[in-house]
Motif scaffolding. Structure first.
Motif, PDB file in Angstrom:
ATOM      1  N   ILE A 241       8.697  78.837   6.716  1.00  0.00           N
ATOM      2  CA  ILE A 241      10.124  78.812   6.396  1.00  0.00           C
ATOM      3  C   ILE A 241      10.935  78.856   7.692  1.00  0.00           C
ATOM      4  O   ILE A 241      11.890  78.103   7.881  1.00  0.00           O
ATOM      5  N   PHE A 242      10.505  79.738   8.611  1.00  0.00           N
ATOM      6  CA  PHE A 242      11.186  79.848   9.902  1.00  0.00           C
ATOM      7  C   PHE A 242      11.200  78.496  10.610  1.00  0.00           C
ATOM      8  O   PHE A 242      12.174  78.136  11.270  1.00  0.00           O
ATOM      9  N   SER A 244      11.338  75.610   9.329  1.00  0.00           N
ATOM     10  CA  SER A 244      11.938  74.540   8.510  1.00  0.00           C
ATOM     11  C   SER A 244      10.951  73.421   8.203  1.00  0.00           C
ATOM     12  O   SER A 244      11.307  72.253   8.218  1.00  0.00           O
ATOM     13  N   TRP A 245       9.708  73.777   7.965  1.00  0.00           N
ATOM     14  CA  TRP A 245       8.672  72.825   7.556  1.00  0.00           C
ATOM     15  C   TRP A 245       8.400  71.751   8.611  1.00  0.00           C
ATOM     16  O   TRP A 245       8.037  70.636   8.302  1.00  0.00           O
ATOM     17  N   MET A 292      12.853  85.038   8.676  1.00  0.00           N
ATOM     18  CA  MET A 292      13.172  84.319   7.444  1.00  0.00           C
ATOM     19  C   MET A 292      14.644  84.420   7.111  1.00  0.00           C
ATOM     20  O   MET A 292      15.269  83.471   6.642  1.00  0.00           O
ATOM     21  N   MET A 295      16.685  82.078   9.275  1.00  0.00           N
ATOM     22  CA  MET A 295      16.555  80.662   9.005  1.00  0.00           C
ATOM     23  C   MET A 295      16.866  80.283   7.561  1.00  0.00           C
ATOM     24  O   MET A 295      17.059  79.107   7.267  1.00  0.00           O
ATOM     25  N   ALA A 296      16.912  81.272   6.672  1.00  0.00           N
ATOM     26  CA  ALA A 296      16.966  80.939   5.245  1.00  0.00           C
ATOM     27  C   ALA A 296      18.174  80.068   4.897  1.00  0.00           C
ATOM     28  O   ALA A 296      18.070  79.142   4.104  1.00  0.00           O
ATOM     29  N   ARG A 298      19.705  77.907   6.695  1.00  0.00           N
ATOM     30  CA  ARG A 298      19.583  76.541   7.177  1.00  0.00           C
ATOM     31  C   ARG A 298      18.340  75.856   6.620  1.00  0.00           C
ATOM     32  O   ARG A 298      18.117  74.681   6.883  1.00  0.00           O
ATOM     33  N   ALA A 299      17.525  76.623   5.899  1.00  0.00           N
ATOM     34  CA  ALA A 299      16.256  76.072   5.451  1.00  0.00           C
ATOM     35  C   ALA A 299      16.486  74.865   4.550  1.00  0.00           C
ATOM     36  O   ALA A 299      17.297  74.904   3.634  1.00  0.00           O
ATOM     37  N   SER A 300      15.769  73.772   4.854  1.00  0.00           N
ATOM     38  CA  SER A 300      15.846  72.619   3.972  1.00  0.00           C
ATOM     39  C   SER A 300      14.505  72.503   3.268  1.00  0.00           C
ATOM     40  O   SER A 300      13.584  71.891   3.771  1.00  0.00           O
ATOM     41  N   TYR A 301      14.419  73.175   2.149  1.00  0.00           N
ATOM     42  CA  TYR A 301      13.182  73.179   1.376  1.00  0.00           C
ATOM     43  C   TYR A 301      12.792  71.758   1.003  1.00  0.00           C
ATOM     44  O   TYR A 301      13.675  70.949   0.695  1.00  0.00           O
TER      45      TYR A 301
END
Lengths: 315, 349
Positions: A241-242, A244-245, A292, A295-296, A298-301
Motif C-alpha cells: 500500500i505504501f 502504491s502498487w 500506510m 500513503m492511504a 493518495r493510494a490508487s487501489y
C-alpha cells in the motif's frame, strides 16, 4: 546524534539493512503481483512460514541450497493455486480465504517440522547460503562491503525488482495482469481468460513469498524456529500500500523500512539501558501503520481489487 | 464450470454447511494422521475421549470454549458489517491489561460489583484498542486488516514490557507475570474442583445479548445493512461510518472480555501466554458459526473440543499437537466453500 551518524556510515549497518530487506522485497513483490491482478493475498504470512520450513527442510534432508529455494517456490505456488481456486474460481471472500490459508499453512509447517524432527530440542542447523563477494566491486570500501558481499538470494531479490517492473509494464503478460486488476471485463473482451491470468499471478506471487520465507531460514539464519516470520508478511502487505502498487516504490519503501529496523537494533544497544527493548521491537509495526496512514489518501487501489470476476456476469 | 445463484436457500443446507465443512476438515486431517502411521479412527476416538470422555475433560473443554466464544462473537459481529477485525488477539490482551490494572488492588469493591466492573473496564479497553484502526478506516480509508494485525504485535510487546518491568510481581520467582487479582474480582467456580468458572455463563449471556441486538434492534439492522451493501445502506439514510465505528467498538469489547475472563476467571494473574492465539481462532469460530451469535457457542465448543482432545490424543499416539491448528485452519477454508454451496450451485458444462 553523532552516534547515529557513525552508524549510518558503517558498512555493517548497510549490510544488515540489505539482509533485512531481502525477504521484505520478495514478500512485497509477491503481494504486489497478486494485488495488481486484483487478488488480495492475506495468506502471505502462512506462505512465508511454509517457504521457510520447506526450503530449510529440503536442505536438512540432504538437498542442495538452490533446489531448496526452488522447492519452497513450488510449494508456495501450490498454496497460491489453493488461494486462487477459492478466490478466483469460486469468488469467495479474499479476506477470509487469506486468513484461512495463513492459519492452515503456518500450522501445517509446524506440524510437518515436528513430524519430521520429533525430538529436536535445540533447533538443528544447516549450512546456509554464504556471502558471495562480487569480484572488484566488493573491494570498494564501505559500499563494496555492504552491497557486494551479500548472499546470492539478496542479489536475486534486488534483481527481481527491475524484472517484475519490466514484466508488469513492458510485456503483454504484464499488461494483462494489470488489466485483470483494473478492468477484468476489458481483459475478457480481448479474448484473454481473466481467471487464468489471476491464477497465474497469484501462483507466481505466492512463490515469491515462499522464497522470501526461505531466505530467512536459508540465508539470514540457519535454523527454523516457531513463529519466526513474526509478522513480516503483514508488513509486506502494508508496504504494498505504501508503494502504491509500484515495484520501484516497493523497493524504496522496503529499504527505508529495513534501514530503520537496522538502526533500531543498533540504537537498542546504545539506549537499551534507558528505553526497554520492547519499544524498539514495536517500531517496525508502528512504522508500517504510519506508512500506510501517510500513503492511504493518495493510494490508487487497483480498481478491481477484492472483486471476484464471473464470466458473463455484469457488475 | 458455471456458478449459479440458487433461487431458494434451503434451511437444511445452511444447517448442514458447518457439518460438511467439519467432515471435510477431519477427512483431510486424517491424511496427516496416516502419515504418522497411526490409525485414523483410533486417533479421532482418542480426540473425542480426551475432550468429552471424563468429567474433567468435559470441564476443560467448556473452560477452553469461554475465550473462544468471546473472540468468536468479536469476529462475528465485525465481519457482519464487513469490518475485518483481525486484531482480536491484541484486544484480548488489552482487556486483560485493564482487568489486571484495576483488579490487582487499585479498586476494591464487593464481588457483586467488582466482577462486572472488571468486565466493563476490560470491554472498554478492548474497544479502545480497536478505536485507532476503525477511525483510520472511516476517516482516512486505511485498510483495517493490516492495522489490526500489526497492532497485535505492538500490544503483545507492550504487555511483555509491563510484565518484565513495572507490573512484574516481585514474588513470581523471576517469571514475567503480574500480581494476582484480588479475591473480590476472581470469577467464582461453576464446578467444584475444576477450572470451569462463571465466565461460561457470561459468555453465553454475551451471545444471547449479541443475538438479540442483531435480531431486534436498529443497531443490529444497520450492521446487517452495512455489511450487505454499504452504498444501499447509505442511500437509505444509515450513517455508515457511525455504524462501522459502533460495530468495531462492540467487537473490540467482546475480545476484551475474553482477556478479562482468562485473567480474572482462569489464571488469576496476567502472563504473556494467557492466549495461544484465541484472537485468531475466534475468526474460525465465527466462520464456522456462519457469523450467527448463538451458533458461536456451538462452534466455540467444537473448536475447544478439538484443542483439548488433540492435546491428549497427541500424548497417546505421538501426533504433533499442531494437528488441532491444522484442523482449525482447514475448517475455515472448508466452511467458506460449504456456505457458498448453500447459496450457489455449481454446474459443469
Amino acid at each position: 546524534m553523532l552516534d547515529i551518524f557513525d552508524i549510518l556510515i558503517s558498512a555493517g549497518f548497510w549490510a544488515a539493512t540489505l539482509r533485512i530487506v531481502s525477504p521484505l522485497i520478495l514478500g512485497t513483490l509477491g503481494e504486489l503481483i497478486c494485488e495488481r491482478a486484483g487478488v488480495l493475498n492475506l495468506g502471505i504470512e502462512g506462505i512465508m512460514t511454509m517457504g521457510a520450513m520447506c526450503g530449510w527442510m529440503w536442505v536438512y534432508m540432504g538437498g542442495d541450497l538452490w533446489s531448496g529455494v526452488l522447492f519452497a517456490a513450488f510449494v508456495g505456488a501450490l498454496f497460491g493455486l489453493l488461494h486462487s481456486s477459492f478466490t478466483v474460481y469460486l469468488g469467495l471472500s479474499q479476506h477470509v480465504t487469506g486468513i484461512g490459508i495463513t492459519l492452515f499453512a503456518s500450522s501445517l509447517s509446524y506440524y510437518v517440522f515436528r513430524m519430521l524432527l520429533p525430538n529436536a530440542t535445540t533447533p538443528p542447523k544447516i549450512v546456509p547460503f554464504q556471502p558471495y563477494e562480487i569480484p572488484l566491486l566488493s573491494d570498494i570500501p564501505v559500499v563494496g562491503e555492504a552491497l557486494f558481499s551479500q548472499t546470492p538470494l539478496t542479489y536475486l531479490a534486488l534483481l527481481l525488482v527491475p524484472a517484475v517492473w519490466y514484466v508488469l509494464y513492458k510485456t503483454p503478460v504484464g499488461l494483462a495482469v494489470r488489466m485483470a486488476g483494473e478492468n477484468p471485463m476489458a481483459v475478457e473482451a480481448q479474448g484473454i481468460n481473466v481467471l487464468s491470468i489471476r491464477t497465474g499471478a497469484v501462483m507466481v506471487g505466492s512463490a515469491f513469498m515462499a522464497v522470501g520465507g526461505a531466505f530467512i531460514t536459508m540465508s539470514a539464519f540457519d535454523a527454523f524456529y516457531f513463529g519466526m516470520i513474526n509478522g513480516r508478511g503483514w508488513i509486506c502487505v502494508a508496504l504494498v500500500i505504501f508503494a502504491s502498487w509500484r515495484p520501484g516504490k516497493a523497493l524504496i519503501g522496503a529499504l527505508l523500512f529495513a534501514g530503520l529496523d537496522a538502526l533500531q537494533v543498533r540504537a537498542q544497544q546504545m539506549a537499551g539501558a534507558i528505553i526497554p527493548y520492547q519499544f524498539f521491537l514495536m517500531l517496525p509495526y508502528i512504522l508500517s501503520i504510519v506508512a500506510m496512514v501517510i500513503m492511504a489518501r493518495r493510494a490508487s487501489y487497483p480498481q478491481a481489487l477484492l472483486t471476484p470476476f464471473r464470466r458473463g456476469e455484469r457488475t | 464450470m458455471q456458478i449459479e445463484l440458487r433461487e431458494h436457500i434451503a434451511p437444511w443446507r445452511i444447517a448442514l454447511a458447518p457439518v460438511a465443512a467439519v467432515a471435510v476438515s477431519l477427512l483431510l486431517g486424517s491424511i496427516l494422521i496416516l502419515w504418522v502411521g497411526a490409525s485414523v479412527s483410533e486417533a479421532y476416538l482418542l480426540l473425542v475421549k480426551g475432550a468429552l470422555g471424563s468429567s474433567f475433560a468435559l470441564t476443560e473443554t467448556f473452560t477452553r470454549s469461554i475465550p473462544l466464544i468471546f473472540t468468536g462473537l468479536a469476529a462475528a459481529i465485525a465481519f457482519r458489517a464487513r469490518f475485518y477485525n483481525i486484531g482480536g488477539e491484541g484486544q484480548l490482551y488489552c482487556g486483560a491489561l485493564a482487568a489486571t490494572f484495576f483488579g490487582t488492588g487499585l479498586v476494591t469493591l464487593p464481588p457483586l460489583l467488582m466482577i462486572p466492573f472488571l468486565m466493563l473496564v476490560g470491554a472498554l479497553a478492548g474497544g479502545a484498542a480497536l478505536a485507532v484502526p476503525v477511525l483510520l478506516k472511516t476517516h482516512l480509508k486505511v485498510d483495517e486488516v493490516v492495522t489490526t494485525l500489526l497492532l497485535n504485535f505492538v500490544i503483545l510487546l507492550f504487555v511483555g514490557y509491563l510484565l518484565e518491568g513495572p507490573w512484574k510481581d516481585p514474588m513470581s520467582m523471576g517469571w514475567p507475570q503480574s500480581e494476582s487479582i484480588i479475591d473480590e474480582g476472581v470469577f467464582p467456580k461453576l464446578v467444584d474442583k475444576s477450572r470451569l468458572h462463571f465466565g461460561l455463563l457470561f459468555a453465553v449471556i454475551g451471545s444471547v445479548l449479541c443475538w438479540a441486538m442483531m435480531r431486534f434492534t436498529v443497531w443490529g439492522y444497520e450492521i446487517r445493512a452495512v455489511g450487505h451493501n454499504p452504498s444501499a445502506a447509505r442511500f437509505s439514510g444509515i450513517n455508515v461510518n457511525a455504524t462501522v465505528i459502533r460495530t468495531a467498538l462492540i467487537s473490540g469489547g467482546f475480545a476484551g472480555l475474553a482477556g478479562v475472563s482468562e485473567v480474572a476467571g482462569l489464571k488469576g494473574y496476567l502472563t504473556l501466554d494467557i492466549s495461544p492465539g484465541f484472537g485468531y481462532t475466534g475468526i474460525a469460530v465465527a466462520m464456522l458459526a456462519q457469523l450467527h451469535p448463538m451458533a458461536v457457542i456451538l462452534s466455540a465448543l467444537f473448536i475447544s473440543m478439538i484443542y483439548v482432545g488433540a492435546d491428549s490424543m497427541s500424548r497417546a499416539v505421538n501426533i504433533p499437537t499442531y494437528i488441532a491448528d491444522v484442523l482449525v485452519g482447514l475448517s475455515v477454508l472448508s466452511i467458506l466453500v460449504s456456505v457458498m454451496l448453500t447459496r450457489y450451485r455449481l454446474r459443469w458444462r
